[in-house]
Design a protein around this motif. Structure first.
Motif, short mmCIF file in Angstrom:
data_model
loop_
_atom_site.label_atom_id
_atom_site.label_comp_id
_atom_site.label_asym_id
_atom_site.label_seq_id
_atom_site.Cartn_x
_atom_site.Cartn_y
_atom_site.Cartn_z
N LEU A 189 -6.17 3.10 -15.08
CA LEU A 189 -7.21 2.08 -15.12
C LEU A 189 -7.50 1.63 -16.55
CD1 LEU A 189 -9.78 3.39 -12.49
CD2 LEU A 189 -8.32 1.38 -12.31
N TYR A 232 0.86 -1.19 0.00
CA TYR A 232 0.00 0.00 0.00
C TYR A 232 0.89 1.23 0.00
CZ TYR A 232 -2.86 3.80 1.89
OH TYR A 232 -3.49 4.99 2.09
N ILE A 237 -7.10 4.55 -5.21
CA ILE A 237 -7.96 5.38 -4.37
C ILE A 237 -7.61 6.84 -4.65
CG2 ILE A 237 -8.67 5.94 -2.02
CD1 ILE A 237 -7.70 3.16 -1.17
N GLU A 297 -2.85 5.03 -3.45
CA GLU A 297 -3.74 6.15 -3.12
C GLU A 297 -3.07 7.47 -3.49
OE1 GLU A 297 -6.19 8.05 0.71
OE2 GLU A 297 -5.08 6.15 0.91
N ILE A 317 -2.34 -1.55 -3.61
CA ILE A 317 -3.25 -0.44 -3.29
C ILE A 317 -2.44 0.84 -3.43
CG2 ILE A 317 -4.74 0.62 -1.57
CD1 ILE A 317 -5.03 -2.07 -0.24
N PRO A 357 -4.65 -8.31 -8.42
CA PRO A 357 -5.62 -7.24 -8.11
C PRO A 357 -4.94 -5.91 -7.82
CG PRO A 357 -5.42 -8.77 -6.28
CD PRO A 357 -4.67 -9.38 -7.42
N ILE A 358 -5.57 -4.83 -8.33
CA ILE A 358 -5.09 -3.45 -8.15
C ILE A 358 -6.25 -2.60 -7.67
CG2 ILE A 358 -4.08 -1.43 -9.28
CD1 ILE A 358 -2.91 -3.29 -11.38
N LEU A 359 -5.99 -1.77 -6.65
CA LEU A 359 -6.99 -0.83 -6.15
C LEU A 359 -6.39 0.57 -6.15
CD1 LEU A 359 -9.68 -0.05 -4.80
CD2 LEU A 359 -8.63 -0.60 -2.58
N ALA A 382 -0.85 -8.17 -4.32
CA ALA A 382 -1.90 -7.16 -4.50
C ALA A 382 -1.32 -5.77 -4.33
CB ALA A 382 -3.05 -7.40 -3.51
#
Length: 327
Positions: A326, A227, A311, A252, A250, A307-309, A248
């Motif tokens: 994205l 993260y 924020i 932001e 994350i 997986p990619i998130l 994974a």
């Protein structure tokens, strides 16, 4: 005593004609006259008039007015050239020093560590850890044990120490994740950051530390995520592309390329284009890295299908870059 031949002498003129038969010598001799100077007829671009104003044969008078006009033209040309050079170089000189100072200050910030703040303020168990790097530098950090068989690495944001970002760590820890964080390289003897690219090596050092586990931390390496916030979001994205063991991602508020990082976007004018080029050159000189490496958007294809998130806030400046990532 022989009588001196008139100037220029016939022999000298003949020598000129013999050595330079196809053109007039570059610096021909001149002879003053009452109303101007005597020049060769070819250079004066007019028929020779021997005998006028005491000019020798093959030479003709060149009036002072014509000489003054040529001098004025030469002065105008030199002035215009100097003005053009000034107009081109002045903006560069005016922006070079501020750009260099800005980039140096950006890559050499002071450490913003606060050791008096720990995860004890969030009622979480933790232990202080020391992470060795491949350069022989020790990164200080925190480890928070969790109930899940999953670990999240928190790389530092910009120049932050290990006590920054504890609120986000506490949220993840309360959901059962193991947490590992560490301080920025400017808080060590390295003393310089690269705004995300070299910091990927620091993430590799953390992974090596977790694999070796010299402190016997209660964790397993089956599931490791990362993260990052702001510049650490860019670091996390590029680290996930380099290290496949990161399962994974994350990110932001991270930037997507150098245009967004510098806050310039596409250059809209000559001065802005010069400033952008100077900042890129200053970055290369300060860090020794190609600024084109600061492009998390190019790392995305190497991460999928993991997986990619992302924020981002609705009014965040880097939101367009997130949409591009994205896509």
């Amino acid at each position: 005593r022989a009588r001196r031949a008139p100037y220029p002498s016939p022999a000298r003129r003949k020598a000129h004609q013999t050595v330079y038969p196809s053109h007039v010598p570059l610096r021909p001799a001149t002879r003053p006259s009452g109303k101007g100077r005597c020049l060769p007829a070819q250079l004066a671009h007019q028929p020779a008039a021997p005998g006028r104003q005491s000019c020798p044969e093959g030479w003709c008078p060149y009036p002072n007015a014509t000489i003054a006009a040529r001098r004025r033209k030469r002065f105008v040309r030199l002035t215009a050239t100097a003005l053009l050079i000034t107009l081109v170089t002045l903006p560069t000189l005016l922006t070079a020093v501020p750009s260099a100072l800005y980039m140096w200050a950006t890559t050499h910030p002071p450490c913003s560590n606060s050791d008096n703040i720990t995860l004890a303020a969030y009622n979480l168990p933790f232990s202080a850890i020391n992470i060795p790097s491949r350069d022989g530098v020790i990164y200080r950090g925190f480890f928070v044990p969790g109930s899940l068989n999953a670990t999240i690495i928190f790389p530092p944001t910009y120049s932050s120490g290990r006590s920054e970002g504890l609120r986000q760590m506490a949220i993840m820890a309360k959901h059962g994740y193991n947490i590992v964080n560490f301080e920025s390289r400017v808080c060590t003897r390295k003393g310089m950051i690269s705004l995300g690219y070299r910091e990927v090596d620091d993430v590799g050092d953390v992974l090596a530390y977790l694999k070796q586990n010299p402190d016997h931390l209660p964790l397993k390496l089956d599931h490791i995520g990362i993260y990052g916030f702001s510049s650490a979001g860019a670091t996390a994205t590029m680290a996930a592309a380099r290290y496949p063991e990161l399962a994974a991602l994350i990110s932001e508020g991270g930037y997507h390329n150098t245009d967004e990082l510098y806050g310039l976007g596409e250059p809209s004018g000559f001065l802005q284009a010069i400033t952008f080029a100077e900042m890129q050159l200053a970055y290369r000189i300060d860090t020794g890295e190609d600024p084109a490496n600061l492009s998390p958007i190019n790392a995305i294809p190497k991460i999928v299908p993991r997986p990619i998130l992302f924020i981002y806030g609705a009014l965040e400046q880097s939101l367009p870059g997130a949409r591009l990532q994205l896509a």
